[in-house]
Motif scaffolding. Structure first.
Motif, mmCIF file in Angstrom:
data_model
loop_
_atom_site.group_PDB
_atom_site.id
_atom_site.type_symbol
_atom_site.label_atom_id
_atom_site.label_comp_id
_atom_site.label_asym_id
_atom_site.label_seq_id
_atom_site.Cartn_x
_atom_site.Cartn_y
_atom_site.Cartn_z
ATOM 1 N N MET A 177 12.688 27.094 70.260
ATOM 2 C CA MET A 177 12.717 28.486 70.632
ATOM 3 C C MET A 177 13.560 29.284 69.628
ATOM 4 S SD MET A 177 13.394 30.169 74.299
ATOM 5 C CE MET A 177 14.889 31.073 74.414
ATOM 6 N N PHE A 178 14.668 28.706 69.173
ATOM 7 C CA PHE A 178 15.520 29.395 68.206
ATOM 8 C C PHE A 178 14.775 29.606 66.891
ATOM 9 C CE2 PHE A 178 18.750 29.419 64.831
ATOM 10 C CZ PHE A 178 19.424 30.571 65.205
ATOM 11 N N LYS A 214 14.040 33.099 65.096
ATOM 12 C CA LYS A 214 14.450 33.334 63.718
ATOM 13 C C LYS A 214 13.259 33.801 62.888
ATOM 14 C CE LYS A 214 16.743 31.060 59.865
ATOM 15 N NZ LYS A 214 17.300 29.814 59.350
ATOM 16 N N ALA A 215 12.094 33.179 63.084
ATOM 17 C CA ALA A 215 10.890 33.586 62.356
ATOM 18 C C ALA A 215 10.499 35.013 62.733
ATOM 19 C CB ALA A 215 9.744 32.630 62.648
ATOM 20 N N PHE A 216 10.645 35.341 64.007
ATOM 21 C CA PHE A 216 10.334 36.691 64.482
ATOM 22 C C PHE A 216 11.256 37.724 63.841
ATOM 23 C CE2 PHE A 216 11.336 40.057 67.585
ATOM 24 C CZ PHE A 216 10.084 40.655 67.665
ATOM 25 N N ILE A 217 12.532 37.431 63.816
ATOM 26 C CA ILE A 217 13.516 38.365 63.267
ATOM 27 C C ILE A 217 13.336 38.526 61.752
ATOM 28 C CG2 ILE A 217 16.002 38.657 62.806
ATOM 29 C CD1 ILE A 217 15.158 39.401 65.617
ATOM 30 N N ASN A 218 12.946 37.459 61.076
ATOM 31 C CA ASN A 218 12.824 37.511 59.626
ATOM 32 C C ASN A 218 11.548 38.181 59.133
ATOM 33 O OD1 ASN A 218 15.295 36.378 58.966
ATOM 34 N ND2 ASN A 218 14.514 34.297 59.205
ATOM 35 N N ARG A 219 10.660 38.534 60.049
ATOM 36 C CA ARG A 219 9.465 39.267 59.641
ATOM 37 C C ARG A 219 9.873 40.621 59.087
ATOM 38 N NH1 ARG A 219 5.474 38.996 64.611
ATOM 39 N NH2 ARG A 219 5.769 36.814 65.021
ATOM 40 N N GLY A 220 9.157 41.071 58.103
ATOM 41 C CA GLY A 220 9.472 42.343 57.459
ATOM 42 C C GLY A 220 9.442 43.521 58.411
ATOM 43 N N ASN A 221 8.474 43.564 59.326
ATOM 44 C CA ASN A 221 8.348 44.707 60.227
ATOM 45 C C ASN A 221 9.548 44.839 61.150
ATOM 46 O OD1 ASN A 221 5.878 45.169 59.082
ATOM 47 N ND2 ASN A 221 4.713 44.260 60.746
ATOM 48 N N VAL A 222 10.060 43.729 61.632
ATOM 49 C CA VAL A 222 11.207 43.768 62.538
ATOM 50 C C VAL A 222 12.444 44.273 61.802
ATOM 51 C CG1 VAL A 222 12.731 42.388 64.002
ATOM 52 C CG2 VAL A 222 10.289 41.952 64.020
ATOM 53 N N MET A 223 12.638 43.801 60.596
ATOM 54 C CA MET A 223 13.788 44.249 59.812
ATOM 55 C C MET A 223 13.658 45.734 59.466
ATOM 56 S SD MET A 223 15.668 41.675 59.863
ATOM 57 C CE MET A 223 16.941 41.976 58.677
#
Length: 153
Positions: A1-2, A6-15
């Motif tokens: 899950m972590f 982490k993959a979700f947060i590191n996406r360009g759109n989220v940043m």
């Protein structure tokens, strides 16, 4: 899950969204200061000392133990007195109009820049001749061969 998080947060759109929210919050503070500290005082000066933030109507009783000013919107609100703060509403409407206008100007500039880039690209494509199709190339070869044979005869 972590790892998924982490993959979700590191996406360009989220940043990009996180940066936009932070900049938007800072921009909101700038607009609030612009409205409260510059525009509204100038409007007040033009209209003879009018201070919109202090305009309100008392909708309920004032507590008997209230010791603050009866003309202070902030003090009365803090004391729990029901108030209709139309002056504060006018201030917030001015804030909104300023933000909306600035966003309009930014989007207008971006759209003009994108249209300019698209026009440049279209000009480049129009200036570059399209390659000939296979049929045209074959017909030219046949023509050239026939010209050679008729010239040799």
């Amino acid at each position: 899950m972590f790892k998924e998080f982490k993959a979700f947060i590191n996406r360009g759109n989220v940043m990009d969204l996180a940066v936009a929210v932070i900049i938007g919050a800072a921009f909101g503070k700038i607009v609030t200061s612009l409205t409260d500290d510059i525009i509204m005082p100038m409007i007040g000066k033009i209209f003879g000392g009018l201070d919109f933030s202090g305009y309100f109507l008392t909708l309920g009783p004032i507590p008997a133990d209230y010791k603050g000013s009866l003309a202070s919107y902030a003090d009365l609100k803090k004391a729990g007195v029901p108030l209709l703060g139309y002056g504060e509403f006018v201030t917030q409407v001015v804030n909104f109009v300023i933000v909306a206008f600035i966003i309009f100007l930014l989007l207008r500039a971006v759209n003009k820049a994108m249209a300019s880039v698209a026009a440049d690209k279209a000009r480049e494509e129009a200036a570059t001749p399209a390659p000939d199709s296979a049929e045209v190339v074959l017909l030219r070869e046949i023509r050239d061969e026939l010209q050679k044979r008729s010239g040799a005869a």
